[in-house]
Design a protein around this motif. Sequence first.
Motif, PDB file in Angstrom:
ATOM      1  N   ILE A 154       0.836  -1.202   0.000  1.00  0.00           N
ATOM      2  CA  ILE A 154       0.000   0.000   0.000  1.00  0.00           C
ATOM      3  C   ILE A 154       0.868   1.249   0.000  1.00  0.00           C
ATOM      4  N   GLU A 155       0.265   2.357  -0.433  1.00  0.00           N
ATOM      5  CA  GLU A 155       0.826   3.698  -0.285  1.00  0.00           C
ATOM      6  C   GLU A 155      -0.233   4.556   0.377  1.00  0.00           C
ATOM      7  N   LEU A 156       0.193   5.420   1.284  1.00  0.00           N
ATOM      8  CA  LEU A 156      -0.792   6.252   1.972  1.00  0.00           C
ATOM      9  C   LEU A 156      -0.211   7.597   2.357  1.00  0.00           C
ATOM     10  N   ASP A 157      -1.106   8.573   2.431  1.00  0.00           N
ATOM     11  CA  ASP A 157      -0.785   9.887   2.985  1.00  0.00           C
ATOM     12  C   ASP A 157      -1.311   9.914   4.406  1.00  0.00           C
ATOM     13  N   TYR A 158      -0.486  10.409   5.336  1.00  0.00           N
ATOM     14  CA  TYR A 158      -0.810  10.292   6.756  1.00  0.00           C
ATOM     15  C   TYR A 158      -0.609  11.627   7.452  1.00  0.00           C
ATOM     16  N   LEU A 159      -1.511  11.941   8.385  1.00  0.00           N
ATOM     17  CA  LEU A 159      -1.432  13.184   9.147  1.00  0.00           C
ATOM     18  C   LEU A 159      -1.144  12.847  10.609  1.00  0.00           C
ATOM     19  N   SER A 160       0.004  13.307  11.104  1.00  0.00           N
ATOM     20  CA  SER A 160       0.353  13.140  12.513  1.00  0.00           C
ATOM     21  C   SER A 160       0.581  14.521  13.122  1.00  0.00           C
ATOM     22  N   TRP A 161       0.962  14.553  14.401  1.00  0.00           N
ATOM     23  CA  TRP A 161       1.218  15.843  15.047  1.00  0.00           C
ATOM     24  C   TRP A 161       2.418  16.559  14.433  1.00  0.00           C
ATOM     25  N   LYS A 162       3.248  15.816  13.676  1.00  0.00           N
ATOM     26  CA  LYS A 162       4.389  16.425  13.002  1.00  0.00           C
ATOM     27  C   LYS A 162       4.014  17.005  11.646  1.00  0.00           C
ATOM     28  N   GLY A 163       2.794  16.709  11.163  1.00  0.00           N
ATOM     29  CA  GLY A 163       2.377  17.164   9.844  1.00  0.00           C
ATOM     30  C   GLY A 163       2.074  15.998   8.921  1.00  0.00           C
ATOM     31  N   GLU A 164       1.928  16.298   7.630  1.00  0.00           N
ATOM     32  CA  GLU A 164       1.596  15.257   6.651  1.00  0.00           C
ATOM     33  C   GLU A 164       2.860  14.525   6.203  1.00  0.00           C
ATOM     34  N   SER A 165       2.692  13.227   5.906  1.00  0.00           N
ATOM     35  CA  SER A 165       3.800  12.412   5.418  1.00  0.00           C
ATOM     36  C   SER A 165       3.266  11.360   4.464  1.00  0.00           C
ATOM     37  N   HIS A 166       4.163  10.788   3.675  1.00  0.00           N
ATOM     38  CA  HIS A 166       3.793   9.757   2.697  1.00  0.00           C
ATOM     39  C   HIS A 166       4.563   8.480   3.022  1.00  0.00           C
TER      40      HIS A 166
END
Length: 328
Positions: A154-166
């Motif tokens: 899989i590939e995903l875009d993710y939002l954490s407290w550090k910001g967005e990441s791939h």
Amino acid sequence: MRASRLLSILILLQLRPQITAPALAREFEVSVRTILRDIDELSAAGVPVYAERGRDGGFRLREGFATRLNGLLGDEAQALPLLGLPGAACELGLGGASQRLRLKLQSAMPGDTAALAGRLQARLHVDPLDWYQGGEPVQHLPALAQAVLECRRIELDYLSWKGESHWRGEPLGLVLKGGSWYAVMRCGARTMTLKVANVLALAVAEETFERPGDFDLAAWWQASLQRFERDLRPGRAVLRVTAEGCRRLAERGRYAAQAVAAAVAEKPLGPKCWVRVQLPIESVDQAARLVLSLAPEAEVVAPAELRARVAQWAAALAQQHLGEGVSE
């Protein structure tokens, strides 16, 4: 969808002596008119279903009629671990399968056992969410679950407290904790945990991977929790706490309850009995807020920096509350 509902209605009719159209409509979340059409279709297919009119009426099968419909379909087998968690099954896209599975299992039981299971189901409800919490949106959970089952990258875009990441990786499992879903994913040599509600976009590839044969999801998750709790609270504070303070402190979580359980009693001095607690802490400020919330049932022994911070904030708080205060 309709064929599945017809099958479930037939199993339900075998389990219950009689059931009304409104009750079936509530069970399957459709209209009464839809249920009546379904009953007509079952009757046209040769199922001996009869309608009893009147206040105590309903639908029933001809006495002695039975058919074996308890072989499991693929999605029903997938729903087996979620049998007692209908909400989780729905979030995974297995709500209908879970319902059919429950009915099939009951239909395969002897009469008394099936009745006992039905009574327990009517009298036991599992709510995995804590108080004042609603369910989180998990838009990508069904697709993610399918990727886990089929071992697809899989590939995903993710939002954490550090910001967005791939991220690009191999999903190894899903965990439901405290009403929230988490994905365990291998990215190269690293195995990580991602909160499914924070997934912004998801793409499931056709490419498959080989899941490690020795990977134990439950054991990995437990070890991950222990690492997280240890790293979250790297410091230690020594507190003197009363019995009431211990009760309130233990309510802060497992880490605090364990610290209270290991407390060492002091010699009684005055009307209150005190114990010494070795408490894991995140930081001096976090610990100071916690100690102030326990006032006057706790006192800092060490470290000196924490004791000074509590004294500083307590003095400022007292100063704010001296005098008449702000008029309304």
